[in-house]
Design a protein around this motif. Structure first.
Motif, PDB file in Angstrom:
ATOM      1  N   LYS A 101       0.910  -1.175  -0.004  1.00  0.00           N
ATOM      2  CA  LYS A 101       0.027  -0.026  -0.094  1.00  0.00           C
ATOM      3  C   LYS A 101       0.806   1.164  -0.128  1.00  0.00           C
ATOM      4  O   LYS A 101       0.736   2.054  -0.690  1.00  0.00           O
ATOM      5  CB  LYS A 101      -0.935  -0.015   1.168  1.00  0.00           C
ATOM      6  CG  LYS A 101      -1.973  -1.133   1.073  1.00  0.00           C
ATOM      7  CD  LYS A 101      -2.947  -1.076   2.428  1.00  0.00           C
ATOM      8  CE  LYS A 101      -3.891  -2.129   2.558  1.00  0.00           C
ATOM      9  NZ  LYS A 101      -4.515  -2.096   3.886  1.00  0.00           N
ATOM     10  N   ILE A 102       1.821   1.296   0.934  1.00  0.00           N
ATOM     11  CA  ILE A 102       2.807   2.461   0.801  1.00  0.00           C
ATOM     12  C   ILE A 102       3.551   2.601  -0.480  1.00  0.00           C
ATOM     13  O   ILE A 102       3.435   3.872  -0.916  1.00  0.00           O
ATOM     14  CB  ILE A 102       4.034   2.193   1.739  1.00  0.00           C
ATOM     15  CG1 ILE A 102       3.342   2.197   3.446  1.00  0.00           C
ATOM     16  CG2 ILE A 102       5.082   3.111   1.596  1.00  0.00           C
ATOM     17  CD1 ILE A 102       4.290   1.771   4.365  1.00  0.00           C
ATOM     18  N   GLY A 103       3.808   1.450  -1.041  1.00  0.00           N
ATOM     19  CA  GLY A 103       4.350   1.571  -2.433  1.00  0.00           C
ATOM     20  C   GLY A 103       3.454   2.324  -3.606  1.00  0.00           C
ATOM     21  O   GLY A 103       3.876   3.132  -4.354  1.00  0.00           O
ATOM     22  N   LEU A 104       2.380   1.779  -3.340  1.00  0.00           N
ATOM     23  CA  LEU A 104       1.354   2.251  -4.448  1.00  0.00           C
ATOM     24  C   LEU A 104       0.999   3.727  -4.300  1.00  0.00           C
ATOM     25  O   LEU A 104       0.890   4.459  -5.226  1.00  0.00           O
ATOM     26  CB  LEU A 104       0.185   1.233  -4.271  1.00  0.00           C
ATOM     27  CG  LEU A 104      -0.001  -0.035  -4.894  1.00  0.00           C
ATOM     28  CD1 LEU A 104      -1.273  -0.750  -4.718  1.00  0.00           C
ATOM     29  CD2 LEU A 104       0.306   0.262  -6.366  1.00  0.00           C
ATOM     30  N   VAL A 105       1.038   4.165  -3.180  1.00  0.00           N
ATOM     31  CA  VAL A 105       0.622   5.558  -2.715  1.00  0.00           C
ATOM     32  C   VAL A 105       1.709   6.405  -3.162  1.00  0.00           C
ATOM     33  O   VAL A 105       1.578   7.665  -3.605  1.00  0.00           O
ATOM     34  CB  VAL A 105       0.198   5.927  -1.270  1.00  0.00           C
ATOM     35  CG1 VAL A 105       0.106   7.230  -0.850  1.00  0.00           C
ATOM     36  CG2 VAL A 105      -1.086   5.218  -1.027  1.00  0.00           C
ATOM     37  N   LEU A 106       2.980   6.068  -2.802  1.00  0.00           N
ATOM     38  CA  LEU A 106       4.268   6.753  -3.219  1.00  0.00           C
ATOM     39  C   LEU A 106       4.267   6.819  -4.897  1.00  0.00           C
ATOM     40  O   LEU A 106       4.635   7.843  -5.323  1.00  0.00           O
ATOM     41  CB  LEU A 106       5.221   6.162  -2.653  1.00  0.00           C
ATOM     42  CG  LEU A 106       5.575   6.394  -1.087  1.00  0.00           C
ATOM     43  CD1 LEU A 106       6.732   5.806  -0.635  1.00  0.00           C
ATOM     44  CD2 LEU A 106       5.725   8.057  -0.869  1.00  0.00           C
ATOM     45  N   LEU A 107       4.132   5.834  -5.395  1.00  0.00           N
ATOM     46  CA  LEU A 107       3.757   5.881  -6.774  1.00  0.00           C
ATOM     47  C   LEU A 107       2.925   6.734  -7.391  1.00  0.00           C
ATOM     48  O   LEU A 107       3.422   7.740  -8.139  1.00  0.00           O
ATOM     49  CB  LEU A 107       3.591   4.289  -7.584  1.00  0.00           C
ATOM     50  CG  LEU A 107       3.779   4.161  -8.736  1.00  0.00           C
ATOM     51  CD1 LEU A 107       3.938   2.696  -9.430  1.00  0.00           C
ATOM     52  CD2 LEU A 107       2.436   4.646  -9.767  1.00  0.00           C
ATOM     53  N   ALA A 108       1.677   6.939  -6.862  1.00  0.00           N
ATOM     54  CA  ALA A 108       0.779   7.874  -7.340  1.00  0.00           C
ATOM     55  C   ALA A 108       1.363   9.240  -6.833  1.00  0.00           C
ATOM     56  O   ALA A 108       1.273  10.280  -7.638  1.00  0.00           O
ATOM     57  CB  ALA A 108      -0.537   7.680  -6.549  1.00  0.00           C
ATOM     58  N   TRP A 109       1.973   9.478  -5.568  1.00  0.00           N
ATOM     59  CA  TRP A 109       2.378  10.670  -5.221  1.00  0.00           C
ATOM     60  C   TRP A 109       3.458  11.313  -5.912  1.00  0.00           C
ATOM     61  O   TRP A 109       3.578  12.436  -6.424  1.00  0.00           O
ATOM     62  CB  TRP A 109       2.968  10.571  -3.482  1.00  0.00           C
ATOM     63  CG  TRP A 109       2.728  11.855  -2.838  1.00  0.00           C
ATOM     64  CD1 TRP A 109       2.047  13.114  -3.148  1.00  0.00           C
ATOM     65  CD2 TRP A 109       3.329  12.291  -1.465  1.00  0.00           C
ATOM     66  NE1 TRP A 109       2.039  14.092  -2.312  1.00  0.00           N
ATOM     67  CE2 TRP A 109       2.835  13.417  -1.175  1.00  0.00           C
ATOM     68  CE3 TRP A 109       4.371  11.362  -0.912  1.00  0.00           C
ATOM     69  CZ2 TRP A 109       3.454  14.141  -0.128  1.00  0.00           C
ATOM     70  CZ3 TRP A 109       5.044  12.117   0.180  1.00  0.00           C
ATOM     71  CH2 TRP A 109       4.378  13.392   0.607  1.00  0.00           C
ATOM     72  N   ALA A 110       4.234  10.379  -6.647  1.00  0.00           N
ATOM     73  CA  ALA A 110       5.440  10.735  -7.099  1.00  0.00           C
ATOM     74  C   ALA A 110       4.919  11.065  -8.647  1.00  0.00           C
ATOM     75  O   ALA A 110       5.253  11.924  -9.407  1.00  0.00           O
ATOM     76  CB  ALA A 110       6.399   9.676  -7.190  1.00  0.00           C
ATOM     77  N   PHE A 111       4.136  10.433  -9.213  1.00  0.00           N
ATOM     78  CA  PHE A 111       3.397  10.434 -10.660  1.00  0.00           C
ATOM     79  C   PHE A 111       2.816  12.108 -10.486  1.00  0.00           C
ATOM     80  O   PHE A 111       2.922  12.908 -11.589  1.00  0.00           O
ATOM     81  CB  PHE A 111       2.270   9.637 -10.904  1.00  0.00           C
ATOM     82  CG  PHE A 111       1.788   9.441 -12.241  1.00  0.00           C
ATOM     83  CD1 PHE A 111       2.109   8.819 -13.134  1.00  0.00           C
ATOM     84  CD2 PHE A 111       0.686  10.825 -12.433  1.00  0.00           C
ATOM     85  CE1 PHE A 111       1.602   8.913 -14.529  1.00  0.00           C
ATOM     86  CE2 PHE A 111       0.253  10.818 -13.715  1.00  0.00           C
ATOM     87  CZ  PHE A 111       0.494   9.741 -14.557  1.00  0.00           C
ATOM     88  N   CYS A 112       1.972  12.151  -9.648  1.00  0.00           N
ATOM     89  CA  CYS A 112       1.338  13.619  -9.568  1.00  0.00           C
ATOM     90  C   CYS A 112       2.356  14.685  -9.327  1.00  0.00           C
ATOM     91  O   CYS A 112       2.244  15.768  -9.798  1.00  0.00           O
ATOM     92  CB  CYS A 112       0.337  13.840  -8.567  1.00  0.00           C
ATOM     93  SG  CYS A 112      -1.113  12.611  -8.778  1.00  0.00           S
ATOM     94  N   SER A 113       3.449  14.503  -8.605  1.00  0.00           N
ATOM     95  CA  SER A 113       4.422  15.613  -8.220  1.00  0.00           C
ATOM     96  C   SER A 113       5.466  15.985  -9.326  1.00  0.00           C
ATOM     97  O   SER A 113       5.576  17.079  -9.674  1.00  0.00           O
ATOM     98  CB  SER A 113       5.348  15.073  -6.945  1.00  0.00           C
ATOM     99  OG  SER A 113       4.639  14.461  -5.665  1.00  0.00           O
ATOM    100  N   ASN A 114       5.853  14.969  -9.989  1.00  0.00           N
ATOM    101  CA  ASN A 114       6.545  15.288 -11.179  1.00  0.00           C
ATOM    102  C   ASN A 114       5.883  15.722 -12.468  1.00  0.00           C
ATOM    103  O   ASN A 114       5.963  16.499 -13.394  1.00  0.00           O
ATOM    104  CB  ASN A 114       7.206  14.057 -11.740  1.00  0.00           C
ATOM    105  CG  ASN A 114       8.653  14.177 -11.269  1.00  0.00           C
ATOM    106  OD1 ASN A 114       8.979  14.567 -10.146  1.00  0.00           O
ATOM    107  ND2 ASN A 114       9.726  13.860 -12.030  1.00  0.00           N
ATOM    108  N   ALA A 115       4.431  15.272 -12.586  1.00  0.00           N
ATOM    109  CA  ALA A 115       3.471  16.023 -13.279  1.00  0.00           C
ATOM    110  C   ALA A 115       3.313  17.456 -13.220  1.00  0.00           C
ATOM    111  O   ALA A 115       3.291  18.180 -14.089  1.00  0.00           O
ATOM    112  CB  ALA A 115       2.042  15.237 -13.346  1.00  0.00           C
ATOM    113  N   VAL A 116       3.087  17.752 -11.832  1.00  0.00           N
ATOM    114  CA  VAL A 116       3.245  19.273 -11.467  1.00  0.00           C
ATOM    115  C   VAL A 116       4.500  20.110 -11.752  1.00  0.00           C
ATOM    116  O   VAL A 116       4.425  20.944 -12.367  1.00  0.00           O
ATOM    117  CB  VAL A 116       2.933  19.327  -9.828  1.00  0.00           C
ATOM    118  CG1 VAL A 116       3.154  20.821  -9.325  1.00  0.00           C
ATOM    119  CG2 VAL A 116       1.539  18.835  -9.613  1.00  0.00           C
TER     120      VAL A 116
END
Length: 235
Positions: A101-116
């Motif tokens: 779960k931590i890995g999936l959330v961090l993947l989503a967080w990093a995806f959105c962060s670098n999109a920003v």
């Protein structure tokens, strides 16, 4: 006098990049506590760095594609959507209780962060044309300041006996506010008369592009991964 809409909009850009810096810098300080949440040792969370690296790369590529094909007329809405999704991931992170779960959330967080990161940098170039230099330096300074503040933020939570992973809420809530503000702000070109025309080649030279992307990916992965591990094991 009253603040102009243009300066207010750039203030939102600066806020987004400052929060992006805190996002990048916060993982190392909260990693031991995330490991406690998952019931494992910190070294067992190596997979989260793989997830974050993949999310960062995919987020930047996807954001660039979206800017080219979907968001030409409404780029602020795309920018805002990424900030709101990033906020949701940050709110969820302290609640995760397993490595997966931590890995999936961090993947989503990093995806959105670098999109920003990709969208914001592109918009500064588009909005300000030849006048973008100082503003581009400003958003990078905001990013660096945020990354510097991240360990201090986590330390304050620890000092008062709070779970430091909830420091991510201090990123997520402002992300939501900034995202809504940007989404409600019309996108306007500021220096259209100063923009240089683009020279587009008929055929893309893919080999140097691939080599450059690979180099950047490994350099960024090394910076983020090594820096977080160093902080984790020496603090």
């Amino acid at each position: 006098g009253p603040q102009s809409p243009m300066s207010a909009c750039f203030g939102l850009y600066l806020s987004a990049f400052g929060l992006f810096g805190i996002t990048i810098g916060i993982l190392g300080p909260v990693l031991p506590t995330l490991a406690n949440h998952a019931g494992v040792h910190p070294e067992d969370l190596s997979v989260v760095f793989v997830c974050r690296g993949c999310g960062s790369m995919l987020g930047a590529i996807s954001a660039g594609y979206a800017m080219d094909h979907w968001a030409r007329n409404r780029p602020h809405q795309l920018f805002a959507g990424c900030l709101v999704l990033k906020s949701c991931a940050g709110l969820c992170l302290p609640l995760m209780d397993s490595v997966g779960k931590i890995g999936l959330v961090l993947l989503a967080w990093a995806f959105c962060s670098n999109a920003v990161n990709a969208i914001g940098g592109t918009l500064v170039c588009i909005r300000y044309g030849k006048k973008m230099g100082a503003r581009y330096n400003a958003i990078n300074a905001a990013f660096g300041t945020g990354a510097l503040m991240a360990p201090m933020l986590a330390q304050q939570f620890t000092a008062v006996g709070w779970d430091p992973t909830y420091a991510t809420w201090c990123i997520a809530i402002p992300d939501m506010v900034v995202g809504i503000g940007i989404g409600l702000t019309p996108f306007q070109m500021v220096h259209t008369d100063l923009a240089e025309p683009l020279i587009v080649e008929d055929q893309v030279r893919w080999r140097p592009v691939v080599y450059t992307l690979a180099f950047v990916f490994f350099v960024v992965a090394a910076e983020l991964g090594l820096g977080s591990w160093i902080y984790c094991f020496y603090h």
